[in-house]
Design a protein around this motif. Structure first.
Motif, mmCIF file in Angstrom:
data_model
loop_
_atom_site.group_PDB
_atom_site.id
_atom_site.type_symbol
_atom_site.label_atom_id
_atom_site.label_comp_id
_atom_site.label_asym_id
_atom_site.label_seq_id
_atom_site.Cartn_x
_atom_site.Cartn_y
_atom_site.Cartn_z
ATOM 1 N N PRO A 292 0.795 -1.244 0.000
ATOM 2 C CA PRO A 292 0.000 0.000 0.000
ATOM 3 C C PRO A 292 0.825 1.291 0.000
ATOM 4 O O PRO A 292 0.356 2.313 -0.475
ATOM 5 C CB PRO A 292 -0.821 -0.106 1.290
ATOM 6 N N THR A 293 2.053 1.241 0.492
ATOM 7 C CA THR A 293 2.860 2.462 0.587
ATOM 8 C C THR A 293 3.814 2.643 -0.594
ATOM 9 O O THR A 293 4.522 3.652 -0.661
ATOM 10 C CB THR A 293 3.688 2.452 1.887
ATOM 11 N N GLU A 294 3.843 1.699 -1.512
ATOM 12 C CA GLU A 294 4.762 1.782 -2.645
ATOM 13 C C GLU A 294 4.048 2.256 -3.911
ATOM 14 O O GLU A 294 2.825 2.255 -3.990
ATOM 15 C CB GLU A 294 5.428 0.425 -2.884
ATOM 16 N N GLU A 295 4.857 2.639 -4.898
ATOM 17 C CA GLU A 295 4.339 3.094 -6.193
ATOM 18 C C GLU A 295 3.762 1.923 -6.987
ATOM 19 O O GLU A 295 4.145 0.770 -6.771
ATOM 20 C CB GLU A 295 5.474 3.725 -7.007
ATOM 21 N N ASP A 296 2.867 2.238 -7.934
ATOM 22 C CA ASP A 296 2.341 1.216 -8.839
ATOM 23 C C ASP A 296 3.481 0.580 -9.627
ATOM 24 O O ASP A 296 4.478 1.232 -9.932
ATOM 25 C CB ASP A 296 1.346 1.832 -9.829
ATOM 26 N N PHE A 297 3.300 -0.701 -9.968
ATOM 27 C CA PHE A 297 4.299 -1.378 -10.796
ATOM 28 C C PHE A 297 4.485 -0.627 -12.111
ATOM 29 O O PHE A 297 5.615 -0.407 -12.548
ATOM 30 C CB PHE A 297 3.872 -2.823 -11.106
ATOM 31 N N VAL A 298 3.382 -0.282 -12.770
ATOM 32 C CA VAL A 298 3.428 0.468 -14.026
ATOM 33 C C VAL A 298 2.306 1.500 -14.035
ATOM 34 O O VAL A 298 1.322 1.368 -13.323
ATOM 35 C CB VAL A 298 3.297 -0.442 -15.279
ATOM 36 N N LYS A 299 2.482 2.524 -14.851
ATOM 37 C CA LYS A 299 1.460 3.544 -15.076
ATOM 38 C C LYS A 299 1.296 3.687 -16.581
ATOM 39 O O LYS A 299 2.127 3.209 -17.349
ATOM 40 C CB LYS A 299 1.910 4.881 -14.494
ATOM 41 N N VAL A 300 0.233 4.371 -17.012
ATOM 42 C CA VAL A 300 0.088 4.662 -18.438
ATOM 43 C C VAL A 300 1.315 5.457 -18.862
ATOM 44 O O VAL A 300 1.718 6.405 -18.193
ATOM 45 C CB VAL A 300 -1.215 5.445 -18.715
ATOM 46 N N GLY A 301 1.953 5.013 -19.942
ATOM 47 C CA GLY A 301 3.167 5.644 -20.428
ATOM 48 C C GLY A 301 4.429 4.906 -20.039
ATOM 49 O O GLY A 301 5.497 5.163 -20.591
ATOM 50 N N SER A 302 4.329 3.978 -19.073
ATOM 51 C CA SER A 302 5.501 3.198 -18.672
ATOM 52 C C SER A 302 5.978 2.317 -19.821
ATOM 53 O O SER A 302 5.172 1.778 -20.573
ATOM 54 C CB SER A 302 5.180 2.291 -17.474
ATOM 55 N N ILE A 303 7.281 2.172 -19.925
ATOM 56 C CA ILE A 303 7.880 1.266 -20.902
ATOM 57 C C ILE A 303 8.115 -0.073 -20.201
ATOM 58 O O ILE A 303 8.678 -0.105 -19.101
ATOM 59 C CB ILE A 303 9.210 1.828 -21.447
ATOM 60 N N VAL A 304 7.676 -1.157 -20.839
ATOM 61 C CA VAL A 304 7.830 -2.487 -20.258
ATOM 62 C C VAL A 304 8.666 -3.383 -21.171
ATOM 63 O O VAL A 304 8.740 -3.166 -22.375
ATOM 64 C CB VAL A 304 6.461 -3.156 -19.975
ATOM 65 N N THR A 305 9.288 -4.376 -20.551
ATOM 66 C CA THR A 305 9.995 -5.440 -21.252
ATOM 67 C C THR A 305 9.349 -6.752 -20.818
ATOM 68 O O THR A 305 8.532 -6.755 -19.875
ATOM 69 C CB THR A 305 11.495 -5.431 -20.891
ATOM 70 N N PRO A 306 9.700 -7.859 -21.447
ATOM 71 C CA PRO A 306 9.055 -9.122 -21.074
ATOM 72 C C PRO A 306 9.158 -9.475 -19.589
ATOM 73 O O PRO A 306 8.263 -10.120 -19.040
ATOM 74 C CB PRO A 306 9.769 -10.150 -21.950
ATOM 75 N N ASP A 307 10.213 -9.033 -18.912
ATOM 76 C CA ASP A 307 10.401 -9.367 -17.496
ATOM 77 C C ASP A 307 9.787 -8.364 -16.527
ATOM 78 O O ASP A 307 9.857 -8.553 -15.311
ATOM 79 C CB ASP A 307 11.892 -9.500 -17.184
ATOM 80 N N THR A 308 9.180 -7.297 -17.030
ATOM 81 C CA THR A 308 8.590 -6.277 -16.167
ATOM 82 C C THR A 308 7.344 -6.818 -15.466
ATOM 83 O O THR A 308 6.435 -7.338 -16.102
ATOM 84 C CB THR A 308 8.184 -5.029 -16.979
#
Length: 79
Positions: free
Chosen positions: A18-34
């Motif tokens: 609950p106290t950490e940032e989202d794993f990804v947001k709109v606009g985040s760049i991802v790779t297969p391991d993300t």
């Protein structure tokens, strides 16, 4: 467009705690391991990996929502 699906029914978590940032947001760049999310079922947390490369264009589920197997969690534009 690639849809990242929930492999199991459970509770969707967009962040590791609950106290950490989202794993990804709109606009985040991802790779297969993300890691893009967690899905919890019976106190077991399953990491959902992007399994593709690109940019997150849509997150379709709100944090702590119940999802079904096959629910679209995140949409990624390949690139």
């Amino acid at each position: 467009m690639i849809d990242i699906l929930s492999p199991i029914p459970g509770t969707f978590y967009a962040k590791p705690s609950p106290t950490e940032e989202d794993f990804v947001k709109v606009g985040s760049i991802v790779t297969p391991d993300t890691t893009v999310a967690l899905v919890e079922v019976m106190k077991t947390f399953i990491e959902i990996k992007a399994e593709c490369s690109g940019k997150v264009v849509e997150i379709l589920v709100q944090n702590e929502s119940v999802v079904e197997a096959g629910s679209i969690l995140v949409r990624v534009e390949e690139g």
